[in-house]
Write an enzyme that holds these catalytic residues in place. Structure first.
Site, PDB file in Angstrom:
ATOM      1  N   ASP A 100       0.816  -1.213   0.000  1.00 25.25           N
ATOM      2  CA  ASP A 100       0.000   0.000   0.000  1.00 25.25           C
ATOM      3  C   ASP A 100       0.851   1.266   0.000  1.00 25.25           C
ATOM      4  O   ASP A 100       0.558   2.236  -0.686  1.00 25.25           O
ATOM      5  CB  ASP A 100      -0.940   0.011   1.205  1.00 25.25           C
ATOM      6  CG  ASP A 100      -2.087  -0.970   0.992  1.00 25.25           C
ATOM      7  OD1 ASP A 100      -2.261  -1.399  -0.177  1.00 25.25           O
ATOM      8  OD2 ASP A 100      -2.771  -1.304   1.969  1.00 25.25           O
ATOM      9  N   CYS A 101       1.926   1.261   0.792  1.00 25.56           N
ATOM     10  CA  CYS A 101       2.737   2.478   0.820  1.00 25.56           C
ATOM     11  C   CYS A 101       3.861   2.459  -0.223  1.00 25.56           C
ATOM     12  O   CYS A 101       4.442   3.488  -0.531  1.00 25.56           O
ATOM     13  CB  CYS A 101       3.286   2.731   2.221  1.00 25.56           C
ATOM     14  SG  CYS A 101       4.114   1.324   2.945  1.00 25.56           S
ATOM     15  N   TYR A 102       4.215   1.282  -0.735  1.00 31.51           N
ATOM     16  CA  TYR A 102       5.229   1.182  -1.792  1.00 31.51           C
ATOM     17  C   TYR A 102       4.629   0.441  -2.982  1.00 31.51           C
ATOM     18  O   TYR A 102       4.902  -0.733  -3.205  1.00 31.51           O
ATOM     19  CB  TYR A 102       6.445   0.396  -1.300  1.00 31.51           C
ATOM     20  CG  TYR A 102       7.246   1.045  -0.198  1.00 31.51           C
ATOM     21  CD1 TYR A 102       8.019   2.174  -0.475  1.00 31.51           C
ATOM     22  CD2 TYR A 102       7.282   0.506   1.080  1.00 31.51           C
ATOM     23  CE1 TYR A 102       8.782   2.751   0.530  1.00 31.51           C
ATOM     24  CE2 TYR A 102       8.032   1.076   2.082  1.00 31.51           C
ATOM     25  CZ  TYR A 102       8.779   2.207   1.799  1.00 31.51           C
ATOM     26  OH  TYR A 102       9.533   2.773   2.778  1.00 31.51           O
TER      27      TYR A 102
END
Ligand code: SF4
Ligand code: SF4
Lengths: 387, 137
Positions: A130-132
């Site tokens: 989700d963040c990468y």
């Protein structure tokens, strides 16, 4: 008995008054003036080695791409690097082979190219989070545009090492070079009387935190090296042999020079890296002078038969470095030529450079923050049945 | 101008003939003897470098044939890239002719091309790739 502390010696270095000689030069000095006088007059002795050291590698931090990626597999010029660290950190090991060029190019070459400022192709893949969210990147990097690039070598500067020969009837290719059949040659691999850990064999002044010359810049000893064993053996009444100490070292790759670190390929064995290391040894007392006066004829190693593909290989003979340096030694009534694998010429260059930078006040001694262990064992890996 | 390296083999009756003299005098060739093994009862072996115009080299070779000298032209030579070399000495471990040698004083490598047998062992043995093959002709 005169004693000097690291602080006193550093004070002299700062004032430009320190007397510095190389480990080659101190031998004649001691012969001429005696231990006592030399202990008073000389402050620092420089030692060095330039040898193939497999346990070499570098940590790199690439920085984040826009739409970031959590790199889980990384290749540098097609050489796999280990990325199981954090999102954009990787470790490239010297002996890793390129997936496209095999033995012609490996981790050591990537390190060399980075030091030379060349562009290196970075390819990375990821499972995406989700963040990468990014799953793949292919780009070029240089040492200038990545955040950190530092050499971290888990095992360097072997105190002493075997000499190698081959009793079989076939040529064999080893990490000790090409060994000709029927005891056709002998190779050996330390800088002998100039070698760092043979000049401070009990590690009285060398330990964690020691500042060293590492491949053209100032680096540090970060830990004991892997397989570190401080072993002592009596060869004869007057000669004591030390063999197994090793060092883990660290230094800024961006400041290094390929004059002092170089990728190497050993035919049919693999890739490794020549690493230049210089270590200054403070003359803290007379006992230190006795150790520093060690010469090639006092340092023994064993000629090992590398044709046995076993853990323990037979020892053929004990020889000293003066004999090895002479170009040939007697083995079973035959004169066998000897050849070095580490460059004494480069080692001398490093010892002189280090001497000059200490004299100029550019290199101060660092007292170890902790000694290296002296009670390690050298353990084998015994294979056990796995269910 | 052209330069070639060749090995010559003489039969015994030829070992007394001043062959190189004629090559130099009659064909204006620069002859550099790299290696000579002359045994007056048996035979002679010479390794030479020959430099001259293409035409004169051809004529010189024909002269050798007429004299009954057998020759072989080397098409390869070994080059040492000194600026790459780290002077480790690994190549000296395999060199059969001692063309590659360490200087016992300053421990630098020296390469005596004239002793080189072009066996190519050093090319593989050098970890830095500082020994290479050069093809000419
Ligand atoms: S092996 Fe290569 S690098 Fe080492 S001395 Fe010979 S030519 Fe130089
Ligand atoms: S080709 Fe053979 S003889 Fe010539 S330098 Fe290399 S190892 Fe020596």
């Amino acid at each position: 008995m005169s004693k000097k502390s690291f602080e006193e010696i550093n004070e002299k270095i700062k004032q430009g008054k320190a007397v510095v000689v190389t480990a080659d030069e101190i031998i004649d000095l001691v012969e001429e003036k005696g231990v006592k006088k030399v202990a008073q007059e000389v402050d620092v002795v420089t030692t060095a080695t330039f040898s193939p050291m497999c346990s070499t590698g570098a940590f790199l931090n690439f920085g984040h791409t826009e739409v970031p990626i959590r790199m889980s597999k990384v290749w540098l010029n097609d050489v796999p690097a280990y990325a199981g660290l954090a999102a954009v950190d990787a470790f490239i090991g010297a002996t890793e082979l390129s997936e496209s060029r095999g033995f012609d190019y490996g981790g050591a070459h990537v390190i060399q190219d980075l030091i030379d400022g060349k562009k290196v192709k970075l390819h990375a893949t990821s499972y995406g989070t989700d963040c990468y969210p990014k799953k793949e990147v292919t780009t070029y990097i240089t040492k200038e545009d990545i955040n950190q690039a530092y050499l971290f070598n888990p095992r360097n500067a072997y105190q002493n090492y075997n000499a190698a020969t081959n009793s079989s009837d076939k040529i064999i290719y080893t990490y000790m070079g090409t060994l000709l059949p029927d005891y056709g040659n002998i190779t050996y691999c330390t800088s002998g009387q100039l070698s760092p850990l043979l000049n401070d064999p009990l590690l009285r002044t060398i330990g964690i935190g020691t500042r060293i010359f590492l491949a053209g810049t100032q680096g540090y000893i970060s830990w004991e090296g892997t397989q570190h064993v401080l072993s002592v053996e009596k060869i004869n009444q007057s000669t004591t042999q030390y063999s197994g100490a090793t060092l883990a070292v660290i230094g800024n790759l961006k400041e290094m020079s390929t004059q002092f670190i170089r990728a190497a390929t050993f035919e049919k064995y693999g890739i490794t890296m020549f690493v230049g290391i210089g270590i200054p040894i403070p003359v803290i007392d007379e006992k230190m002078v006795e150790f520093l006066a060690v010469k090639d004829s006092d340092i023994y190693t064993q000629v090992i038969d590398y044709s046995y593909p076993k853990r323990s290989k037979p020892t053929i003979k004990k020889v000293n470095y003066q004999e090895l340096r002479s170009g040939a030694i007697d083995l079973n009534n035959k004169k066998v030529p000897t050849a070095p694998l580490s460059s004494l010429k480069k080692a001398r260059e490093i010892a002189l450079l280090l001497k000059e930078s200490i004299i100029k006040g550019e290199f101060l001694l660092q007292k170890p923050v902790q000694p290296l262990p002296d009670n390690n064992e050298f353990k084998p890996l015994n294979e056990r049945e796995v269910e | 101008m052209k330069k070639i390296k060749l090995s010559l083999r003489f039969s015994p009756h030829l070992t007394e003939k001043p062959i190189t003299y004629h090559l130099i005098k009659d064909y204006d060739l620069v002859i550099n003897i790299l290696n000579a093994e002359i045994n007056f009862n048996k035979a002679g072996k010479l390794t030479v470098e020959m430099e001259g115009t293409e035409e004169n080299i051809d004529k010189g070779l024909r002269y050798l044939e007429q004299q009954g000298v057998k020759y072989k032209i080397f098409t390869k030579t070994i080059i040492w890239e000194e600026d790459k070399c780290v002077h480790c000495g690994a190549c000296t471990a395999v060199c059969p002719s001692r063309a590659l040698k360490m200087d016992q004083k300053d421990w630098s490598l020296s390469f005596d091309k004239s002793k080189c047998l072009v066996c190519e062992l050093c090319i593989q043995a050098c970890p830095i790739n500082a020994m290479d093959m050069d093809f000419f002709l």
